[in-house]
Design a protein around this motif. Structure first.
Motif, PDB file in Angstrom:
ATOM      1  N   SER A   1    -108.497  68.550 -89.184  1.00 34.61           N
ATOM      2  CA  SER A   1    -107.535  67.619 -89.925  1.00 34.61           C
ATOM      3  C   SER A   1    -106.662  67.065 -88.677  1.00 34.61           C
ATOM      4  O   SER A   1    -105.643  66.113 -88.896  1.00 34.61           O
ATOM      5  N   ALA A   2    -106.817  67.363 -87.421  1.00 33.76           N
ATOM      6  CA  ALA A   2    -105.836  66.951 -86.310  1.00 33.76           C
ATOM      7  C   ALA A   2    -106.309  65.606 -86.225  1.00 33.76           C
ATOM      8  O   ALA A   2    -107.390  65.032 -86.234  1.00 33.76           O
ATOM      9  N   ASP A   3    -105.071  64.690 -85.647  1.00 33.90           N
ATOM     10  CA  ASP A   3    -105.222  63.435 -85.472  1.00 33.90           C
ATOM     11  C   ASP A   3    -106.516  62.851 -84.544  1.00 33.90           C
ATOM     12  O   ASP A   3    -107.105  61.981 -84.736  1.00 33.90           O
ATOM     13  N   ILE A   4    -106.547  63.585 -83.479  1.00 32.21           N
ATOM     14  CA  ILE A   4    -107.669  63.308 -82.471  1.00 32.21           C
ATOM     15  C   ILE A   4    -109.067  63.366 -83.185  1.00 32.21           C
ATOM     16  O   ILE A   4    -109.761  62.868 -82.779  1.00 32.21           O
ATOM     17  N   PHE A   5    -109.265  64.630 -83.910  1.00 34.29           N
ATOM     18  CA  PHE A   5    -110.408  64.382 -84.506  1.00 34.29           C
ATOM     19  C   PHE A   5    -110.859  63.422 -85.652  1.00 34.29           C
ATOM     20  O   PHE A   5    -111.907  62.792 -85.819  1.00 34.29           O
ATOM     21  N   GLN A   6    -109.959  63.077 -86.536  1.00 30.66           N
ATOM     22  CA  GLN A   6    -109.903  62.196 -87.603  1.00 30.66           C
ATOM     23  C   GLN A   6    -110.132  60.657 -86.648  1.00 30.66           C
ATOM     24  O   GLN A   6    -110.763  59.818 -87.433  1.00 30.66           O
ATOM     25  N   ARG A   7    -109.601  60.708 -85.602  1.00 26.13           N
ATOM     26  CA  ARG A   7    -109.835  59.330 -84.866  1.00 26.13           C
ATOM     27  C   ARG A   7    -111.438  58.948 -84.861  1.00 26.13           C
ATOM     28  O   ARG A   7    -111.998  57.749 -84.816  1.00 26.13           O
TER      29      ARG A   7
END
Length: 406
Positions: free
Chosen positions: A23-29
């Motif tokens: 769910s972290a932004d860096i993974f959703q990227r």
């Protein structure tokens, strides 16, 4: 636990501890970073991304580790593979590609072109580029999460060493083999996934049989001899995917066009510096939105497949070797023509003798000694020449080099 429906593996289960990383932004990227660059200009279905591939590798890494434990208990002590360890190996699979830049390996190729053709001072570490960047991302964005996720291991160091293939312990060595080796979760997922989205059958193999045939002996991941046919199937699937999809001449042409377009954007300062604080901005959408400023030739080529042509003869065999020796000269031609004349080469080694081993009657043997099919696999070398129609009258120098091939 969260369950995600996946077209390759069915249902993928995500433990609540791991869900906060997903769910972290860096993974959703990673939802906005295409898995196979511009392959969709040839295979329209190949729009899938690093996001779903990373989930697939997470799933498959855990599955392989669980089965290897069951398969290996009669041969060696694998008691270290417990629930805590399985969570860690899942995280290593999940984060193995977190450092990829827009359009995946195509951006890495752009960095190579920037450095070697245009002489721009950029960070480029060959095939390890995304791995090195990935470790920086883990430090900058995810270390505070990861520190809380294991009772028995330093999760950050464990994951970084595993995805870098620099293990220091037996536990890290096993995880590294599961994530990145000739018969691993990464290849296991991308061959099946890329084949599915390309709409071809070349990449199919029996992953369920492989799961049930791997054992861990003498710190090596080896395959039982009875599973030799499915390992051959796996390696042939990999070879066919490289020859027909990844190394498709037109796919190579458009990835080369995009590489030179990215260099133009770097030269104009239109791409953020590749630094941890800027990673959230670096995705395919950002590159496509700036593409017109790279030049109308690149914009029209990538958005509309218009303007560039492929020289109809692929560069193979002796001709490949000749052009490889003329690399500086060819780089100069590309630089002088601002990327409107292109040379892009492909190179892959399907298999080498020290990579996969077979277990038979308490003996560990190289796979090539047991399989005529595998021992016959050869490296793939091919080059593609392209040019913009406006530069057709400037092709003389590169055509002179090509004449040496005859």
């Amino acid at each position: 636990m969260k369950i995600i429906r996946d077209p390759i593996h069915g249902y993928i289960e995500i433990d609540d501890k791991i869900l906060q990383i997903v769910s972290a932004d860096i993974f959703q990227r990673l939802r906005y970073i295409t898995q196979t660059g511009l392959a969709y200009l040839v295979y329209p279905g190949m729009r899938h991304t690093r996001f779903e591939h990373s989930l697939g590798v997470m799933h498959l890494a855990k599955e392989l580790a669980k089965y290897v434990k069951i398969n290996s208990e009669q041969y060696t002590d694998v008691s270290f593979i417990d629930d805590d360890y399985l969570n860690l190996i899942s995280l290593a699979g999940l984060l193995h590609d977190i450092g990829h830049l827009p359009f995946s390996h195509t951006f890495e190729n752009a960095l190579s072109v920037a450095k070697e053709v245009y002489g721009i001072d950029v960070e480029y570490y060959g095939k390890k580029t995304h791995v090195i960047f990935g470790n920086r991302i883990i430090d900058y964005y995810l270390s505070s999460y990861l520190d809380k996720l294991s009772k028995n291991y330093d999760a950050v160091n464990f994951i970084q060493r595993v995805i870098s293939s620099t293990p220091k312990t037996r536990e890290e060595n096993f995880a590294s083999l599961i994530i990145s080796s000739p018969l691993d979760a990464d290849r296991g997922d991308y061959l099946l996934r890329d084949s599915y989205f390309a709409g071809v059958g070349y990449g199919n193999f029996d992953i369920e049989r492989i799961k049930r045939s791997l054992i861990y002996v003498n710190d090596r991941l080896v395959v039982l001899k009875k599973a030799l046919p499915v390992v051959e199937q796996f390696l042939l699937a990999r070879m066919y995917m490289y020859e027909t999809v990844y190394f498709h001449s037109v796919v190579g042409l458009y990835n080369a066009i995009l590489s030179h377009a990215v260099v133009r954007l770097i030269q104009k300062g239109l791409i953020p510096n590749i630094s941890p604080e800027n990673y959230l901005k670096l995705n395919d959408v950002q590159i496509l939105s700036k593409l017109e400023e790279a030049g109308k030739e690149f914009y029209n080529a990538i958005l509309y497949r218009r303007g560039f042509k492929r020289f109809k003869r692929d560069v193979v065999g002796n001709c490949y070797e000749i052009l490889d020796k003329k690399r500086k000269e060819i780089n100069e031609i590309m630089k002088e023509n601002n990327g409107l004349i292109l040379y892009h080469d492909f190179y892959d080694v399907p298999y080498s003798d020290d990579e996969i081993f077979v277990y038979d009657d308490d003996e560990i043997k190289p796979l090539s000694s047991e399989s005529i099919i595998v021992s016959s696999l050869k490296s793939i070398k091919k080059g593609v020449i392209g040019y913009h129609e406006s530069a057709e009258n400037k092709m003389k120098d590169i055509l002179d080099i090509l004449r040496e091939c005859s």
